[in-house]
Design an enzyme around this catalytic site. Structure first.
Site, PDB file in Angstrom:
ATOM      1  CE  LYS A  54     -16.509 -95.451   8.774  1.00 26.55           C
ATOM      2  NZ  LYS A  54     -18.015 -95.321   8.710  1.00 26.55           N
ATOM      3  CD  GLN A  98     -20.571 -97.614   7.105  1.00 28.34           C
ATOM      4  OE1 GLN A  98     -19.599 -97.669   7.818  1.00 28.34           O
ATOM      5  NE2 GLN A  98     -20.843 -96.941   6.226  1.00 28.34           N
ATOM      6  CG  ASP A 127     -21.313 -92.251  13.216  1.00 26.30           C
ATOM      7  OD1 ASP A 127     -20.316 -91.659  12.742  1.00 26.30           O
ATOM      8  OD2 ASP A 127     -21.579 -93.313  12.924  1.00 26.30           O
TER       9      ASP A 127
END
Length: 299
Positions: A54, A98, A127
């Site tokens: 990422k 994460q 997200d």
């Protein structure tokens, strides 16, 4: 005739190039580059690889990134305090925690994944895990779209695969993929227009009694159940489109939730693992980070 491979890696590169161009324009208008903050708790090897990928993707798109590495011994209070600091930092546009979060090996309190995700400011929730953003999606007026389902919609659109009036079976009911995927495809309209919406959607899962029969009724079958090669060739309608979201390590190889070789002999189109859905997830994360920066700049 063997199925056409849906090249998610190629499509993801197209999207990332589009995002990079849009970021360049955003900065040219006098704005600071969008910034994504990732929080990594513990030393999980797979999570470290994902975060590194990422970071590299952000750099190539002109998006700033920072990584907060916290030890596995981090307490719930310490983690929530760090998220609160990022929420209040005006230079941070997107926050990514994460997953999975590590669990304590001693007597310390467990990290509550739901509480941690709920703590992220909804306008920085790239997200799209916040209950506010999930609720907006349910009502057909999303702020952010979840990255993996949105990547699948983009892939179907760019491969000229319509979902309108089709029967889509989603195998898997996770909050990250299964549920939002079903909701997005059932809407009257979507990010890529009505042709990648307006589906009749069935959600199935590992405990569905007549799973094979339901899968065989699918014009488009999306497997996101997290079980290696659970979907076999005899569960697929001839000519169906198969999207395999799963990524599972079996001995020394990566496999999806679909038995690829069997499915490829029956389906009209199929995503490989790896190189199918995975790259699209990161591409849509970049898209959401830019969108978050635009929303915050407009406030």
């Amino acid at each position: 005739m063997p199925a056409t491979r849906l090249d998610g890696k190629k499509i993801a590169l197209e999207i990332r190039a589009e995002v990079a161009k849009a970021v360049e324009q955003f900065v040219a208008e006098g704005n600071a580059p969008p910034k994504l903050a990732a929080v990594l708790v513990g030393e999980d090897p797979a999570s470290q690889v994902y975060v590194r990928n990422k970071e590299r993707a952000c750099e190539k798109a002109g998006i700033a990134s920072q990584l907060d590495r916290l030890p596995a011994s981090t307490s719930p209070t310490e983690l929530l305090e760090r998220i609160d600091q990022l929420n209040r930092d005006p230079s941070v546009n997107g926050i990514l925690v994460q997953l999975p979060l590590p669990q304590p090996t001693g007597d310390g309190p467990a990290l509550d994944e739901r509480a941690v995700l709920d703590a992220v400011d909804p306008i920085k929730d790239v997200d799209a895990f916040s209950p506010i953003n999930v609720g907006l999606l349910m009502q057909g007026r999303p702020r952010f779209l979840p990255c993996t389902p949105h990547g699948i919609v983009q892939m179907l659109h760019r491969c000229d695969i319509s979902t309108a009036a089709k029967h889509v079976v989603v195998v898997g009911r996770s909050e990250i993929v299964g549920k939002p995927m079903a909701m997005m495809l059932a809407q009257k309209d979507g990010s890529c227009g009505p042709e990648t919406a307006n589906a009749t959607v069935t959600i199935a899962h590992s405990r569905t009694k007549n799973l094979k029969e339901i899968c065989l009724s699918a014009d488009i079958l999306i497997a996101a159940v997290g079980r290696p090669e659970m979907i076999r060739g005899d569960m697929i309608q001839p000519g169906a489109v198969v999207v395999d979201v799963g990524i599972n390590r079996v001995e020394d190889r990566l496999v999806g939730d679909v038995a690829f070789d069997e499915a490829a002999e029956v389906a009209s189109a199929i995503t490989p693992v790896p190189g199918g859905v995975g790259p699209l997830t990161i591409a849509m994360l970049l898209h959401n980070t830019l969108l978050a920066a635009k929303l915050q700049a407009a406030k």
